[in-house]
Design a protein around this motif. Structure first.
Motif, PDB file in Angstrom:
ATOM      1  N   ALA A 172       0.657  -1.223  -0.047  1.00  0.00           N
ATOM      2  CA  ALA A 172      -0.079  -0.235   0.001  1.00  0.00           C
ATOM      3  C   ALA A 172       0.884   1.117   0.105  1.00  0.00           C
ATOM      4  O   ALA A 172       0.582   2.132  -0.680  1.00  0.00           O
ATOM      5  CB  ALA A 172      -0.968  -0.078   1.120  1.00  0.00           C
ATOM      6  N   THR A 173       1.791   1.311   0.919  1.00  0.00           N
ATOM      7  CA  THR A 173       2.873   2.368   0.932  1.00  0.00           C
ATOM      8  C   THR A 173       3.814   2.722  -0.641  1.00  0.00           C
ATOM      9  O   THR A 173       3.527   3.582  -0.861  1.00  0.00           O
ATOM     10  CB  THR A 173       3.948   2.113   1.878  1.00  0.00           C
ATOM     11  N   ASP A 174       3.990   1.451  -0.973  1.00  0.00           N
ATOM     12  CA  ASP A 174       4.793   1.347  -2.365  1.00  0.00           C
ATOM     13  C   ASP A 174       3.696   2.202  -3.385  1.00  0.00           C
ATOM     14  O   ASP A 174       3.981   2.781  -4.074  1.00  0.00           O
ATOM     15  CB  ASP A 174       5.196   0.176  -2.848  1.00  0.00           C
ATOM     16  N   ALA A 175       2.285   1.608  -3.499  1.00  0.00           N
ATOM     17  CA  ALA A 175       1.531   2.117  -4.380  1.00  0.00           C
ATOM     18  C   ALA A 175       1.360   3.707  -4.236  1.00  0.00           C
ATOM     19  O   ALA A 175       1.261   4.446  -5.181  1.00  0.00           O
ATOM     20  CB  ALA A 175       0.114   1.359  -4.188  1.00  0.00           C
ATOM     21  N   LEU A 176       0.866   3.782  -3.008  1.00  0.00           N
ATOM     22  CA  LEU A 176       1.082   5.376  -2.598  1.00  0.00           C
ATOM     23  C   LEU A 176       2.080   6.216  -2.786  1.00  0.00           C
ATOM     24  O   LEU A 176       2.003   7.293  -3.656  1.00  0.00           O
ATOM     25  CB  LEU A 176       0.665   5.610  -1.224  1.00  0.00           C
ATOM     26  N   LEU A 177       3.060   5.771  -2.617  1.00  0.00           N
ATOM     27  CA  LEU A 177       4.564   6.580  -3.117  1.00  0.00           C
ATOM     28  C   LEU A 177       4.608   6.828  -4.542  1.00  0.00           C
ATOM     29  O   LEU A 177       5.313   7.664  -4.901  1.00  0.00           O
ATOM     30  CB  LEU A 177       5.637   5.923  -2.227  1.00  0.00           C
ATOM     31  N   THR A 178       4.382   5.591  -5.314  1.00  0.00           N
ATOM     32  CA  THR A 178       4.502   5.886  -6.783  1.00  0.00           C
ATOM     33  C   THR A 178       3.705   6.963  -7.299  1.00  0.00           C
ATOM     34  O   THR A 178       4.311   7.840  -8.168  1.00  0.00           O
ATOM     35  CB  THR A 178       3.816   4.534  -7.638  1.00  0.00           C
ATOM     36  N   GLY A 179       2.626   7.365  -6.756  1.00  0.00           N
ATOM     37  CA  GLY A 179       1.637   8.425  -7.139  1.00  0.00           C
ATOM     38  C   GLY A 179       2.297  10.027  -6.644  1.00  0.00           C
ATOM     39  O   GLY A 179       2.516  10.702  -7.159  1.00  0.00           O
ATOM     40  N   LEU A 180       2.721   9.695  -5.302  1.00  0.00           N
ATOM     41  CA  LEU A 180       3.208  10.971  -4.635  1.00  0.00           C
ATOM     42  C   LEU A 180       4.594  11.277  -4.843  1.00  0.00           C
ATOM     43  O   LEU A 180       4.688  12.540  -5.163  1.00  0.00           O
ATOM     44  CB  LEU A 180       3.207  10.554  -3.110  1.00  0.00           C
ATOM     45  N   LEU A 181       5.421  10.296  -5.360  1.00  0.00           N
ATOM     46  CA  LEU A 181       6.563  10.969  -5.945  1.00  0.00           C
ATOM     47  C   LEU A 181       6.841  10.743  -7.092  1.00  0.00           C
ATOM     48  O   LEU A 181       7.921  11.073  -7.790  1.00  0.00           O
ATOM     49  CB  LEU A 181       7.663   9.976  -5.103  1.00  0.00           C
ATOM     50  N   GLY A 182       5.801  10.445  -7.853  1.00  0.00           N
ATOM     51  CA  GLY A 182       5.641  10.609  -9.518  1.00  0.00           C
ATOM     52  C   GLY A 182       6.623   9.574 -10.309  1.00  0.00           C
ATOM     53  O   GLY A 182       7.041   9.721 -11.254  1.00  0.00           O
ATOM     54  N   GLY A 183       6.818   8.264  -9.590  1.00  0.00           N
ATOM     55  CA  GLY A 183       7.377   7.446 -10.294  1.00  0.00           C
ATOM     56  C   GLY A 183       7.506   6.139  -9.414  1.00  0.00           C
ATOM     57  O   GLY A 183       6.918   6.165  -8.094  1.00  0.00           O
ATOM     58  N   ALA A 184       8.240   5.165  -9.835  1.00  0.00           N
ATOM     59  CA  ALA A 184       8.336   3.996  -8.876  1.00  0.00           C
ATOM     60  C   ALA A 184       9.356   4.348  -7.565  1.00  0.00           C
ATOM     61  O   ALA A 184      10.533   4.846  -7.927  1.00  0.00           O
ATOM     62  CB  ALA A 184       9.085   2.677  -9.779  1.00  0.00           C
ATOM     63  N   PRO A 185       8.744   3.977  -6.457  1.00  0.00           N
ATOM     64  CA  PRO A 185       9.293   4.478  -5.310  1.00  0.00           C
ATOM     65  C   PRO A 185      10.847   3.980  -5.050  1.00  0.00           C
ATOM     66  O   PRO A 185      11.720   4.371  -4.641  1.00  0.00           O
ATOM     67  CB  PRO A 185       8.610   4.174  -4.300  1.00  0.00           C
ATOM     68  N   GLN A 186      10.945   2.548  -5.748  1.00  0.00           N
ATOM     69  CA  GLN A 186      12.282   1.893  -5.147  1.00  0.00           C
ATOM     70  C   GLN A 186      13.265   2.597  -6.287  1.00  0.00           C
ATOM     71  O   GLN A 186      14.679   2.224  -6.129  1.00  0.00           O
ATOM     72  CB  GLN A 186      12.282   0.635  -5.468  1.00  0.00           C
ATOM     73  N   ASP A 187      12.971   3.358  -7.388  1.00  0.00           N
ATOM     74  CA  ASP A 187      13.850   3.935  -8.216  1.00  0.00           C
ATOM     75  C   ASP A 187      14.448   5.402  -7.589  1.00  0.00           C
ATOM     76  O   ASP A 187      15.141   5.894  -8.397  1.00  0.00           O
ATOM     77  CB  ASP A 187      13.231   4.150  -9.620  1.00  0.00           C
ATOM     78  N   ARG A 188      13.631   5.852  -6.648  1.00  0.00           N
ATOM     79  CA  ARG A 188      14.224   7.186  -6.124  1.00  0.00           C
ATOM     80  C   ARG A 188      15.346   7.137  -5.564  1.00  0.00           C
ATOM     81  O   ARG A 188      15.875   6.161  -4.990  1.00  0.00           O
ATOM     82  CB  ARG A 188      12.871   7.693  -5.063  1.00  0.00           C
ATOM     83  N   PRO A 189      16.023   8.179  -5.530  1.00  0.00           N
ATOM     84  CA  PRO A 189      17.256   8.065  -4.934  1.00  0.00           C
ATOM     85  C   PRO A 189      17.097   8.076  -3.417  1.00  0.00           C
ATOM     86  O   PRO A 189      16.307   8.569  -2.957  1.00  0.00           O
ATOM     87  CB  PRO A 189      18.023   9.527  -5.343  1.00  0.00           C
ATOM     88  N   ALA A 190      18.354   7.748  -2.689  1.00  0.00           N
ATOM     89  CA  ALA A 190      18.411   7.511  -1.201  1.00  0.00           C
ATOM     90  C   ALA A 190      18.514   8.940  -0.834  1.00  0.00           C
ATOM     91  O   ALA A 190      19.356   9.687  -1.539  1.00  0.00           O
ATOM     92  CB  ALA A 190      19.398   6.586  -0.820  1.00  0.00           C
ATOM     93  N   ALA A 191      18.363   9.264   0.196  1.00  0.00           N
ATOM     94  CA  ALA A 191      18.420  10.759   1.017  1.00  0.00           C
ATOM     95  C   ALA A 191      19.827  10.765   1.108  1.00  0.00           C
ATOM     96  O   ALA A 191      20.427   9.548   1.419  1.00  0.00           O
ATOM     97  CB  ALA A 191      17.642  10.885   2.093  1.00  0.00           C
ATOM     98  N   VAL A 192      20.391  12.150   0.951  1.00  0.00           N
ATOM     99  CA  VAL A 192      21.678  12.387   1.593  1.00  0.00           C
ATOM    100  C   VAL A 192      21.849  12.141   2.866  1.00  0.00           C
ATOM    101  O   VAL A 192      21.003  12.501   3.695  1.00  0.00           O
ATOM    102  CB  VAL A 192      22.079  13.536   0.983  1.00  0.00           C
ATOM    103  N   PRO A 193      22.581  11.447   3.664  1.00  0.00           N
ATOM    104  CA  PRO A 193      22.846  11.352   4.946  1.00  0.00           C
ATOM    105  C   PRO A 193      22.925  12.447   5.726  1.00  0.00           C
ATOM    106  O   PRO A 193      23.760  13.320   5.211  1.00  0.00           O
ATOM    107  CB  PRO A 193      23.713  10.439   5.440  1.00  0.00           C
ATOM    108  N   VAL A 194      22.299  12.759   7.021  1.00  0.00           N
ATOM    109  CA  VAL A 194      22.194  14.090   7.638  1.00  0.00           C
ATOM    110  C   VAL A 194      23.502  13.820   8.372  1.00  0.00           C
ATOM    111  O   VAL A 194      23.619  12.893   9.377  1.00  0.00           O
ATOM    112  CB  VAL A 194      20.831  14.438   8.309  1.00  0.00           C
ATOM    113  N   ALA A 195      24.376  14.809   8.532  1.00  0.00           N
ATOM    114  CA  ALA A 195      25.571  14.620   9.453  1.00  0.00           C
ATOM    115  C   ALA A 195      25.113  15.094  10.849  1.00  0.00           C
ATOM    116  O   ALA A 195      24.349  15.679  11.284  1.00  0.00           O
ATOM    117  CB  ALA A 195      26.523  15.630   9.072  1.00  0.00           C
TER     118      ALA A 195
END
Length: 195
Positions: A172-195
């Motif tokens: 459900a999260t993956d399906a929702l995020l596909t719409g919210l992030l405008g593409g396949a969520p697994q293809d989104r870049p990982a966030a830059v680690p916060v120092a």
């Protein structure tokens, strides 16, 4: 040492909650579960209401710590969002699964816990808003970050009463995020680690 005894008081309070609920639990019940006198329990809490409030605060804080770790993980956005939502869902499933009475600790309208429940949801919303703000800076989102956070929280709230909620959360999260992030969520870049 006092912290350990407070933990014992809260554990006993939870056990009483599962048996009797908030209204029917007494300080004598809590003391009996601990194997101490009622006056010994009063050394750590101011009364039954204080014990239940501290218990609710402990459970919500533990879930917020899990959510914070998930949000700060070096992982793709979808995984991080799912981790935040999983922290909320796990708390609710635990409380609704242990006893019909334990769900009282999640009642946002309850006099003793309402502010804790609202604060918990606000903290989760802030974590999710921050994640969607980061995602938006990298690749855009289809909704403003606060709205995306609200949609995600609504998803979990909807799943909370489903008998197979834990299994349904990832797809459900993956399906929702596909719409919210405008593409396949697994293809989104990982966030830059916060120092």
């Amino acid at each position: 040492m006092a912290t350990d005894r407070l933990t014992e008081v809260l554990d006993a309070t939870y056990e009483c909650l599962t048996r009797y609920g908030v209204r029917r639990t007494t300080m004598d019940d809590i003391a009996s579960v601990m194997g101490v006198s009622r006056s010994a329990v009063y050394q750590y809490v101011n009364g039954k209401d204080d014990a239940f409030r501290r218990l609710a605060e402990r459970l919500h804080t533990e879930a917020l710590v899990r959510a914070g770790r998930a949000a700060a993980a070096d992982a793709p956005y979808a995984e991080r969002v799912r981790g935040v939502l999983d922290a909320k869902l796990r708390l609710v499933l635990r409380l609704t699964g242990d006893s019909p009475h334990t769900a009282e600790l999640m009642d946002a309208k309850a006099r003793l816990f309402g502010d804790l429940c609202h604060g918990f949801t606000a903290e989760l919303r802030a974590l999710l808003t921050e994640l969607f703000t980061e995602a938006s800076a990298h690749a855009g989102t289809t909704l403003p970050p606060p709205d995306a956070a609200d949609v995600c929280l609504a998803l979990v709230t909807g799943l909370e009463s489903h008998p197979d909620a834990a299994r349904l959360l990832p797809p459900a999260t993956d399906a929702l995020l596909t719409g919210l992030l405008g593409g396949a969520p697994q293809d989104r870049p990982a966030a830059v680690p916060v120092a």
